[in-house]
Design a protein around this motif. Structure first.
Motif, short mmCIF file in Angstrom:
data_model
loop_
_atom_site.label_atom_id
_atom_site.label_comp_id
_atom_site.label_asym_id
_atom_site.label_seq_id
_atom_site.Cartn_x
_atom_site.Cartn_y
_atom_site.Cartn_z
N ARG A 1 0.84 -1.22 0.00
CA ARG A 1 0.00 0.00 0.00
C ARG A 1 0.87 1.26 0.00
O ARG A 1 0.61 2.20 -0.74
CB ARG A 1 -0.93 -0.02 1.21
CG ARG A 1 -2.37 0.00 0.81
CD ARG A 1 -3.32 -0.05 1.96
NE ARG A 1 -4.28 -1.12 1.74
CZ ARG A 1 -4.36 -2.23 2.46
NH1 ARG A 1 -3.53 -2.43 3.47
NH2 ARG A 1 -5.25 -3.13 2.16
N ARG B 1 1.22 3.91 -3.29
CA ARG B 1 0.99 5.35 -3.20
C ARG B 1 2.06 6.11 -3.96
O ARG B 1 1.76 7.00 -4.76
CB ARG B 1 0.95 5.78 -1.73
CG ARG B 1 0.01 6.92 -1.48
CD ARG B 1 0.10 7.42 -0.04
NE ARG B 1 1.48 7.67 0.33
CZ ARG B 1 2.18 6.93 1.21
NH1 ARG B 1 1.62 5.92 1.83
NH2 ARG B 1 3.44 7.23 1.47
N VAL C 1 -3.35 2.39 -6.75
CA VAL C 1 -4.21 2.21 -5.58
C VAL C 1 -4.30 0.72 -5.28
O VAL C 1 -4.28 -0.10 -6.19
CB VAL C 1 -5.63 2.75 -5.87
CG1 VAL C 1 -6.49 2.68 -4.61
CG2 VAL C 1 -5.57 4.16 -6.43
#
Lengths: 337, 337, 337, 337
Positions: free
Chosen positions: A327, A331, A336
């Motif tokens: 994650r 970014r 996503v």
């Protein structure tokens, strides 16, 4: 296409070659060098049979200027293909995370793992019902029963399911049951299977063969697409090299090559490539950093007792940590998860 | 089997491992080194799942002492297997020479070539009806019609026929029509196909996959034999390496390895390995000199216009010369052609 | 060490083997299986010559339990080695970024590039003075003059310099001039060169050979370390495989393996691996994501006119962008650039 | 040479490219396809730097029409090169048989073996004085003393001697002592060493690198020949592939390719390729059957106690039998032993 003639080619042979090429509505541009005569060929050179040209004793080389695949070729389809799978998407901004056990072993196992990976953010569930194993004496999967258990896991979690199809006999049942048909590395050039899968509209996850070139992988995608099914996801899963420390050598530059040559989405399977659970997290991050559209990861609640490939499976808790890393990474990659 | 433990293994883990191994009626011999503890395992170690053992975080390595194939293993079957095929024999004193075109193209073509290779001394006729091609846009074979033409060629010459089976759907028809079912390199690990072929009693010519190890080839033979069909002929046809001058790299040392490890007959296909007709004669001689039980050679009456693989096919006249060389060679090898 | 005996071994042979092993102060633990006798050997097995054991006709296999390298082995040196190079560090928290042109071409070129990469954050300057080229007709480097220009670039920027040493004759001059001696892939097993470099205390950047296994790379590091020089930086730069789209196949799982097996720092050279400038940024990110201690990147102010390897060089402006990406990435990897 | 432009190339870029190519006295033949513009380039294209062309972002591919080696190229030197070595000949009608131990161990050993192989018909004596070993802890050869013992063996038998040179420092002594300088596989691209050897007139036996292509081997021969020494014997000794049963994979089709592309003699070393003594005889026969100009075979009077590579050495008695086989074979190949 460029045809290099042997220095000994006679005038009659040159005329024969010209006639043959021109018959296919291609035009010839001769280039006379000091030692060697070369023909540049222009037109729909796909109609010329490269092998037939090489058959001629007076033809030395046939060099290709254009790639042999069409539907998979980015030249004719510049935008990325995005494939929709029951709410999930592969190839768009959102990264695909396909997680689950090597093989389905019981309802408790597959439903349990499905819940855990869903909670950590997986977008699709993997699980083998039919297993290709090197030895006839190894566990071969729960077969039809495994497919039924996958359906239950999907019902419980909403995760679309990915499972490997090994033969045409089971195709109908797979079309009814799974959301993505996986074609394994060993079947990447099982052309009859590719054609049949191409006649359906079911998304296909096509794994690169152990010793398949990037071009051969795209030609296998072309087999499926030529029959009408353009929902093909390519998967890099390691190639066979002289190095034996890892099970296979994960070829991350292939992701870049495939994305440049083709518009199809590309995911990476670090579990099968490495064959060792402790490499999976780092290789998953590398796959996302290099630009893959997703990863495919083996997760097992009890790797020590897994019926296959436990050595390369990570536990759900570790998968949760891995998702955290991905994650953060997504970014900075403007993707996503 | 030898199990190497990680230096950090605890006493509890060691006990767990012992219990698991002994449950399968194997006994354990611990060997305590300066840094490392090793377990020698004795008994029917085939009952232990190597993968499961490797799953354990405290197991570092699992080293195999014995080969994983049984029915194909020379240790349990010291004499050479000789396979009878409608009068022809593979694996005995007499060398097998399997010759014919890459693909069946017409009655005149296949019957003509069959007559010529028979006259020169070929013992079996090869000819593809179903063709695995890298590109979906290439000629895929005459299919059922091709099989019919092969039958005519056999009727005209008496040569038993060898043809490649690509999918289970066609199995019944192949069993009725051909004398040897060929499993191509790309299907060497199409395990469902292997199992089905194993349920028949038809001789099988099993080609080594492009990137298959010698052990994997023998494991694929084991798949066929485990179902009851022990009439398996192994075929070395070149492996994929970094060298691109030849299509593949013919691995003649594999013939020696296969003959030592297994009792099954081994033939060599120099045509597909090299991909160039002018290498075929020399490589065929090398194959016989190294100890192969036969060769498989592409012969075409009109290579320039062959629908596939013309570049690696030799003409019948050249085949006659090659047979002359092989006969001389066979004599000094104490074999017969 | 585990010695597997051939089933035909006689009692006299077994005694001979025992005597030989015990002479080297190793003890033997016999394990009698159903078909096969195995010897577990304990003690300083490094004193036993594996080759000599395999020479015996009654010895079937010799399986290694321990790795053959000692000084490079993490088992005996658990902490990471950090190498100091004139203010720069390789192997610690801070990532090493070695940037510069393939070859030194002029003072303006090398000083200009050095200034630009320094400004973007490079920590070391690379530049070839002696160039190994496949063809004797290609540019072979500016040689001694190139070394002089590197010194000027260091003086102007403060960046320590890395340059490739190709033969022992130049060793003294390299020791005086450069800060890190690079041993190229083609010389990874030029053992005489390794030994001589091992007698100095200069940091060495040792590139993995095109077809070197991970173990062989560590054995080459061992050659250097055995002579007393423990300042060895390992470099993964792509291996030769069947895939020809990229120049070589970057093996990022090797970084993980090397970090686990050894305490030495590991950097990655994506420029040579890929051979295409547009892959360099993505592969650099993947290298950092997988856990490398740094990257080595070819930067040229005028790639189109570079005297070598321009196709894989990026421009200084692009390097600045790449450094921006690596900085973001380093942060989430808890590293510093 | 053929240059494929990227579809996005601008008119200005096209003009720039034209100017650059024409500056080197090459002429350009543009071929305009439907999507792609291609340039055929004629003239002394060796003056164009392939890398520099590939540097240009608007150049997609550079395809070679001609081989990059000149002096080693059969196109410019159609007759076979025959190399004379103190009475022995390599490349002519007579086959070369280079036999002897992996390494010289004592006077009694080398003289004894030399006598035995001479009696069986060997034409040259091999013996290593300087040994390249993967591990720094393995026996590295008797060095200068070994060379002295080789001289004694030559004096006693009249056999010319072949020994491996590992570094330039020893060149002078080798030129004085040995009859053929061997460049080992690991040094095939030690370009400085090749150049120095090229400045002498001593015959050179150049071994193919573990992962060297046929073209790279010929380019290394070119390095030696470009300096003036055209007495180069090429040696196929196995390449590194994924197969681990044999130490390396002997590539006999390389013999055919090398004989076609080059006029230099080609010998085969089956001992190093296979790594197992029981394969040597069969592979030697295959090498002669395929058309090699000779073989290089490890023979040791006491393989069990050999200081290196005993596992691949055969005993003198077995060598005598092998020579008998090779003689029979040579006869049907119209060669002499």
């Amino acid at each position: 296409m460029v045809i290099v003639l042997h220095p000994s080619a006679t005038q009659a042979q040159i005329e024969e070659l010209k006639a043959e090429v021109e018959k296919e509505a291609c035009s010839i541009w001769p280039i006379q060098g000091k030692f060697i005569l070369v023909f540049g060929v222009v037109g729909d050179t796909g109609r010329l049979d490269r092998d037939r040209l090489l058959n001629k004793t007076y033809v030395d080389k046939v060099l290709s200027v254009q790639e042999p695949y069409k539907k998979a070729n980015r030249m004719f389809h510049p935008e990325n293909t995005v494939i929709s799978i029951e709410g999930a998407e592969v190839g768009g901004e959102r990264l695909a995370v396909i997680a689950g056990p090597c093989s389905v072993e019981s309802e408790a196992q597959i439903v349990g793992i499905a819940r855990q990976v869903k909670e950590s953010g997986a977008t699709l569930l993997r699980g083998g019902a039919f297993k290709p194993r090197t030895s006839p004496y190894s566990f071969q999967g729960m077969r039809e029963e495994g497919l039924e258990l996958l359906k239950i896991a999907r019902q419980e979690t909403g995760l679309p399911i990915v499972s490997e199809l090994m033969s045409i006999q089971m195709l109908e049942q797979f079309v009814e049951t799974v959301d993505v048909i996986q074609i394994g590395a060993r079947n990447m050039q099982n052309f009859d299977l590719l054609k049949e899968v191409g006649k359906t509209s079911k998304p296909v996850l096509l794994k690169r063969g152990l010793s398949a070139t990037i071009e051969e992988l795209l030609m296998s995608a072309e087999y499926i697409m030529a029959e009408g099914n353009e929902n093909v996801i390519l998967c890099e899963r390691g190639i066979r090299t002289f190095e034996t420390y890892t099970r296979n050598t994960l070829d991350l530059s292939a992701v870049l090559a495939l994305k440049r040559l083709s518009h199809l989405p590309v995911v990476v399977d670090p579990s099968h490539a490495a064959g060792m659970w402790w490499m999976v997290e780092a290789l998953s991050k590398a796959a996302i950093a290099v630009g893959a559209d997703g990863v495919m990861i083996e997760v097992h609640n009890d790797p020590t007792n897994a019926k296959c490939d436990g050595a390369q499976s990570i536990k759900p808790e570790r998968f949760a940590v891995l998702m955290q890393s991905l994650r953060e990474l997504a970014r900075i990659e403007r993707r996503v998860i």
